[in-house]
Design an enzyme around this catalytic site. Structure first.
Site, PDB file in Angstrom:
ATOM      1  N   LYS A 179      -3.957 -11.253  -8.956  1.00 60.86           N
ATOM      2  CA  LYS A 179      -4.732 -11.234  -7.708  1.00 60.86           C
ATOM      3  C   LYS A 179      -6.206 -11.390  -8.019  1.00 60.86           C
ATOM      4  O   LYS A 179      -6.688 -11.113  -9.113  1.00 60.86           O
ATOM      5  CB  LYS A 179      -4.488  -9.926  -6.924  1.00 60.86           C
ATOM      6  CG  LYS A 179      -5.037  -8.655  -7.594  1.00 60.86           C
ATOM      7  CD  LYS A 179      -6.494  -8.371  -7.303  1.00 60.86           C
ATOM      8  CE  LYS A 179      -6.997  -7.162  -8.087  1.00 60.86           C
ATOM      9  NZ  LYS A 179      -8.471  -7.038  -8.067  1.00 60.86           N
ATOM     10  N   ASP A 229      -2.952  -0.292  -6.371  1.00 61.07           N
ATOM     11  CA  ASP A 229      -2.793  -1.737  -6.196  1.00 61.07           C
ATOM     12  C   ASP A 229      -1.334  -2.173  -6.120  1.00 61.07           C
ATOM     13  O   ASP A 229      -1.041  -3.303  -5.708  1.00 61.07           O
ATOM     14  CB  ASP A 229      -3.454  -2.498  -7.353  1.00 61.07           C
ATOM     15  CG  ASP A 229      -4.955  -2.627  -7.208  1.00 61.07           C
ATOM     16  OD1 ASP A 229      -5.477  -2.323  -6.114  1.00 61.07           O
ATOM     17  OD2 ASP A 229      -5.613  -3.022  -8.192  1.00 61.07           O
TER      18      ASP A 229
END
Length: 303
Positions: free
Chosen positions: A10, A152
């Site tokens: 990401k 996350d």
């Protein structure tokens, strides 16, 4: 029987820190986006109880048009300290799985890079073992378990484009941004996330990213509206300590990037380009100048 899953990296298109909570955690507001740089995890059952983890590198050129050295797998613990091991252990205990699990990680995402490499590997464990043992875990169930290991991980389990709030676990899913080309460069330094947050002085910040405006630009499919709002408050710490980050951003901008930004707590930098040729020229310049050992030309990963 074996199961293979890709674990996508990401980037943060925008990252703001709202406040530090009494418990020491920081509340954030950020836009997360998966990109087509991935690790590959393979899962298999074994008759011997326990978890076996083997770590390999891709070797040579990495996927998505990467160039440069592959990551040093010696930096990744093949032990209980690894989030892969922790996720597998959690699932095995939660569902009373009797057989052992053999996991092979082919590492391609840069290590300690601000790209959620460890979290996305853990997310792939939830998907992989869910399929391998037919556990019928819902996405929500995997996220409920995953957040116990890292803020996350719930995002990485779902992937795509999302507004992330709270400590990172409160997610609002968004449409995919418009097509573009990304240049991604990870300099040969390691940045401590703990150090960055401990040295972030929110009271001294003169500006905060317009995350709400970026969300609206994403909904409108407005690439310029996204790039002009790209900002990461953690750069106020990391760029000061590691000037190479600013050097990489400058090189990308000089080669025609719409904008360039550090991802997460760094040190990886990405630039958004409208064309592949300019992005490739940027990574070639970064390599030539010796600014980064791992570079990629890639794009957004769409679900």
């Amino acid at each position: 029987m074996s199961i293979t899953r890709k674990a996508y990296a990401k980037i943060n298109l925008g990252l703001d820190v709202i406040r530090r909570r009494p418990d020491g955690y920081h509340e954030v507001k950020m836009v997360m986006q998966t990109v087509d740089i991935w690790d590959r995890l393979t899962f298999g059952k074994t008759t011997r109880p326990g978890i076996s983890l083997q770590i390999d590198s891709w070797g040579g050129k990495a996927v998505s048009g990467a160039a440069g050295s592959s990551p040093d797998e010696a930096e990744i613990p093949a032990s209980r300290d690894n989030l892969i091991f922790k996720a597998a252990d959690m699932i095995i205990n939660e569902y009373g799985i009797d057989s052992g699990v053999e996991i092979t990680l082919q590492k391609n995402i840069p290590v300690a890079a601000g790209m959620a490499g460890g979290s996305t590997d853990a997310a792939a464990v939830f998907h992989g073992l869910n399929e391998l043992f037919d556990l019928k875990m819902t996405l929500e169930r995997m996220q409920e378990m995953g957040v116990k290991l890292g803020a996350d991980i719930p995002y990485c389990i779902a992937g795509g484009t999302a507004l992330s709030e709270g400590i990172g676990e409160a997610l609002t899913y968004l449409p995919s941004p418009p097509d573009c080309v990304l240049a991604v460069a990870k300099p040969d330094i390691h940045v401590s996330t703990k150090f960055v947050y401990e040295n972030l002085h929110l009271e001294n910040l003169k500006m905060h990213p317009d995350i709400d405006g970026m969300v609206e630009a994403i909904k409108d499919g407005n690439l310029s509206g996204i790039t002009e709002r790209m900002e990461n408050v953690l750069e106020t710490v990391t760029v000061r300590e590691y000037p190479v980050i600013a050097d990489i951003k400058k090189a990308m901008m000089e080669k025609g990037a719409e904008n360039a930004l550090m991802s997460g707590s760094g040190p990886t930098v990405f630039g958004i380009f409208k064309g592949k040729e300019a992005a490739e020229a940027a990574v070639e310049e970064i390599k030539r100048a010796g600014l980064a050992g791992q570079v990629f030309v890639t794009g957004f990963h769409r679900l």
